[in-house]
Motif scaffolding. Structure first.
Motif, mmCIF file in Angstrom:
data_model
loop_
_atom_site.group_PDB
_atom_site.id
_atom_site.type_symbol
_atom_site.label_atom_id
_atom_site.label_comp_id
_atom_site.label_asym_id
_atom_site.label_seq_id
_atom_site.Cartn_x
_atom_site.Cartn_y
_atom_site.Cartn_z
ATOM 1 N N PHE A 1 0.809 -1.187 -0.093
ATOM 2 C CA PHE A 1 0.017 -0.199 -0.048
ATOM 3 C C PHE A 1 0.760 1.339 0.145
ATOM 4 C CE2 PHE A 1 -4.112 -1.598 2.361
ATOM 5 C CZ PHE A 1 -4.397 -2.668 1.306
ATOM 6 N N ARG A 2 0.096 2.469 -0.188
ATOM 7 C CA ARG A 2 1.040 3.561 -0.266
ATOM 8 C C ARG A 2 -0.084 4.704 0.690
ATOM 9 N NH1 ARG A 2 4.576 1.066 -1.099
ATOM 10 N NH2 ARG A 2 6.032 1.117 -2.757
ATOM 11 N N CYS A 3 -0.080 4.485 1.903
ATOM 12 C CA CYS A 3 -1.156 5.360 2.648
ATOM 13 C C CYS A 3 -0.236 6.699 2.747
ATOM 14 C CB CYS A 3 -1.398 4.766 3.779
ATOM 15 S SG CYS A 3 -1.941 3.128 3.702
ATOM 16 N N SER B 1 5.711 -5.971 12.950
ATOM 17 C CA SER B 1 5.105 -4.669 12.089
ATOM 18 C C SER B 1 5.867 -4.485 10.803
ATOM 19 C CB SER B 1 5.063 -3.768 13.070
ATOM 20 O OG SER B 1 4.098 -2.688 12.679
ATOM 21 N N GLY B 2 5.487 -3.298 10.320
ATOM 22 C CA GLY B 2 6.190 -2.972 8.979
ATOM 23 C C GLY B 2 6.372 -1.626 8.908
ATOM 24 N N GLY B 3 6.158 -1.212 7.246
ATOM 25 C CA GLY B 3 5.769 -2.243 6.150
ATOM 26 C C GLY B 3 4.628 -3.101 6.548
ATOM 27 N N GLU B 4 4.475 -4.146 5.558
ATOM 28 C CA GLU B 4 3.446 -4.894 5.776
ATOM 29 C C GLU B 4 3.903 -6.453 5.974
ATOM 30 O OE1 GLU B 4 0.156 -5.140 6.545
ATOM 31 O OE2 GLU B 4 0.165 -7.264 6.133
HETATM 32 S S1 SF4 Z 1 2.880 0.457 6.363
HETATM 33 FE FE1 SF4 Z 1 0.678 0.658 6.841
HETATM 34 S S2 SF4 Z 1 0.494 2.875 6.995
HETATM 35 FE FE2 SF4 Z 1 2.482 2.535 5.704
HETATM 36 S S3 SF4 Z 1 1.953 2.458 3.583
HETATM 37 FE FE3 SF4 Z 1 1.832 0.406 4.416
HETATM 38 S S4 SF4 Z 1 -0.150 -0.167 5.032
HETATM 39 FE FE4 SF4 Z 1 0.114 2.142 4.777
#
Ligand code: SF4
Length: 233
Positions: A29-31, A72-75
């Protein structure tokens, strides 16, 4: 497996436990508000990626003080090596919490089925059918719905959480999310912190993206009747 960073101890990331937090590099993702831009782009938060053996040895030595590990991450779920890492942590006797964006329900299901996770914190970023602005074109919003279902039907502890930022989140969105997680254990509405973010340009045009205390209280009042516990943090 790209171990992009470690927080050696935390009193807040794993409910009821003193934990270490491992940050896996890379995200699908790119939140715009992401606070881990280096990790998302696949670069390490540390001067170099951490050596997995070193990390496992470090954690073993701290056993007794630490009573859990957060991944955690990242994903984390995009990494094929996640299962092996969890296996090794379990062999060392650590309960595991995983933070996820919920995009890979099949991975979540396997982790639960194989007893490799004890607590899941899943982000629900907005109405699942509005994820297109920060995901790739092939992303299927039903993945989010499936992950919610898998987690809620499991017997492990969990929480859903939403970082409250305009225009991704408003009263209607929280109403929709609350319906999706009807009856769930815990829903956390999180304040947005405007420090280091993945897409600073997003905030140049959304200077008031964060919600104030009163606005958060309204969202809390919408979500509260639907879930066992709702908190603002
Ligand atoms: S690490 Fe979490 S908040 Fe950051 S881009 Fe990925 S899903 Fe989004």
């Amino acid at each position: 497996m790209f171990l992009g960073g470690i927080q050696k101890n935390s009193f807040i990331d794993f409910p009821g436990k003193v934990s270490a937090v491992l940050f896996l590099s890379g995200c699908n993702f790119r939140c715009p508000y992401c606070h881990n831009p280096e990790l998302v782009k696949g670069r390490s938060d540390c001067p170099a990626f951490l050596n997995e053996s070193w990390v496992l040895e470090f954690l073993k030595k701290r056993k007794g003080f630490l009573d859990g590990v957060v991944i955690s991450g990242g994903e984390p779920t995009i990494h094929n090596g996640l299962f092996t890492l969890c296996d090794k942590l379990k062999e060392s006797g650590f309960p595991i919490k995983i933070d996820t964006n919920g995009s890979r329900p099949q991975v979540i299901q396997k982790l639960i089925k194989e007893g490799l996770v004890d607590y899941i914190a899943m982000d629900i970023k907005t109405d699942p059918f509005k994820y297109f602005s920060f995901t790739n074109a092939g992303f299927n919003p039903n993945s989010i719905l499936k992950s919610i279902q898998i987690i809620m039907e499991s017997s492990i502890n969990y929480e859903f959480r939403t970082t409250c930022i305009k225009p991704l989140v408003n009263e209607n969105v929280i109403q929709n999310i609350s319906r999706l997680i009807d009856g769930s254990m815990l829903y956390a509405l999180q304040h947005f912190r405007n420090d280091k973010v993945l897409q600073p340009e997003f905030f140049r045009f959304n200077a008031d993206a964060g919600l104030n205390i009163q606005e958060m209280a309204v969202l809390e009042s919408i979500a509260k009747p639907w879930v066992q516990s709702c908190i603002v943090r």
